[in-house]
Design an enzyme around this catalytic site. Structure first.
Site, PDB file in Angstrom:
ATOM      1  N   HIS A  78      14.572  60.222  15.389  1.00 39.90           N
ATOM      2  CA  HIS A  78      15.616  59.059  15.318  1.00 39.90           C
ATOM      3  C   HIS A  78      16.895  60.019  14.680  1.00 39.90           C
ATOM      4  CE1 HIS A  78      14.021  56.022  17.402  1.00 39.90           C
ATOM      5  NE2 HIS A  78      13.079  55.725  16.529  1.00 39.90           N
ATOM      6  N   CYS A 135      19.638  61.250  18.722  1.00 42.46           N
ATOM      7  CA  CYS A 135      20.760  60.734  19.160  1.00 42.46           C
ATOM      8  C   CYS A 135      21.821  60.955  18.047  1.00 42.46           C
ATOM      9  CB  CYS A 135      20.688  58.991  19.144  1.00 42.46           C
ATOM     10  SG  CYS A 135      19.286  58.540  20.373  1.00 42.46           S
TER      11      CYS A 135
END
Length: 334
Positions: free
Chosen positions: A124, A180
């Site tokens: 993440h 991301c």
């Protein structure tokens, strides 16, 4: 191949004893020591569990060994299915400023000219408010260790401090961020277009995007989004984007040969997906596929290859950034 000699750029200045000085960097020949750190985090049992990140770390490890001659003894792999507590990708194991044995510190320790260091992260990623003025969008990029809920994220300024600043001229660090909001996740100040040119802030385009974002946020009833978009508009109008870029280049440029391939722009997300029947991060898959199909590519060719592989299925746009102005027509080696 990259040239051997020092590369000078920018304005000449008068230094001590009236000597002329000029910014410089040096390309690595990548024929010295090779070390790699691969991190893959699936976040087992957590709310936003991923599926392909551990596979990514292991796939990149095998690819580095097969394609570029990295030895298994010179690679550290951190995954959240590891049995050894030292190989769990906790914040302390990745980048503790108080632990000299943390993996990022291990990667750059003893670095010399012509060494080749490789960093890969699949997990993440996110953003947090920029506190030092080096981000033109007002947000630092972060990665999330497996224990981020208890111990917090790792911000790009810290990663730059640990992995870029200590490196000597002529030492290569290649980084891949399959996460991301990772366009500038290593705070390298020179970002390149698919034409091989340095991207400059497009103030008119940024203002237009800010206006559209404010309108769409208002239509959704998202007043927080309206506020942040209007704030961005004001910032663009006052030229703070340009100030941030100038500050970043003044403080984050390095004579070392540091390159980052990221899975998407700072404003985008990166896909956790399936390819060939296996869970994988889209960027990790594209990087291995592109160089397996054609190992001899320039930086510009490789950036376009990554974009081409992902374009048909994903909206994310891989980014290339560097710690120095570079010639993107030279061969990518690692």
């Amino acid at each position: 191949m990259p040239p051997n000699q020092q590369q000078f750029y920018g304005p000449q200045m008068q230094g001590p004893n009236q000597q002329t000085q000029q910014p410089y960097f040096q390309y690595s020949q990548c024929n010295g020591k090779k070390k790699a750190l691969c991190i893959g985090i699936n976040y087992f049992g957590q709310e936003a569990e991923l599926r392909g990140c551990i596979n990514d770390a292991n796939n990149i490890k095998q690819f580095l060994s097969r394609q570029f001659g990295y030895r298994e003894d010179d690679m550290v792999i951190l995954t959240d299915d590891a049995r050894d507590p030292r190989q769990i990708p906790t914040r302390d194991n990745i980048a503790s400023l108080s632990l000299t044995l943390a993996a990022m510190q291990w990667l750059v320790r003893g670095a010399s000219p012509n060494d080749s260091l490789f960093f890969h992260y699949s997990g993440h990623g996110g953003q947090t408010k920029d506190l030092d003025g080096d981000e033109d969008d007002g947000y630092d990029e972060v990665i999330y260790p497996v224990d981020f809920q208890a111990n917090g994220h790792i911000v790009d300024d810290i990663m730059h401090e640990i992995m870029i600043k200590p490196l000597p001229a002529g030492c290569r660090l290649t980084a891949i961020f399959d996460s991301c909001h990772s366009g500038s996740a290593l705070d390298l100040p020179y970002i390149y277009s698919t034409e091989g040119k340095i991207k400059e802030p497009n103030l008119a385009a940024e203002a237009g995007q800010g206006l559209m974002s404010a309108v769409s946020s208002y239509a959704r009833g998202d007043m927080g989004g309206v506020f942040s978009s209007v704030t961005g508009l004001l910032k663009t109008a006052t030229g703070s984007s340009q100030k941030a870029e100038q500050y970043a280049r003044a403080t984050k440029t390095s004579p070392a040969d540091c390159i980052s391939w990221s899975g998407c722009k700072d404003s985008q997300t990166s896909a956790d997906t399936q390819e060939a029947g296996r869970a994988t991060g889209a960027m990790s898959y594209a990087f291995i596929s592109a160089l397996s199909q054609n190992p001899q590519q320039s930086y510009q060719q490789l950036l376009n290859s990554l974009r081409d592989i992902l374009r048909s299925k994903y909206s994310q746009k891989p980014q290339l950034s560097s710690s120095h102005p570079m010639d993107t027509s030279i061969l990518f080696i690692a």
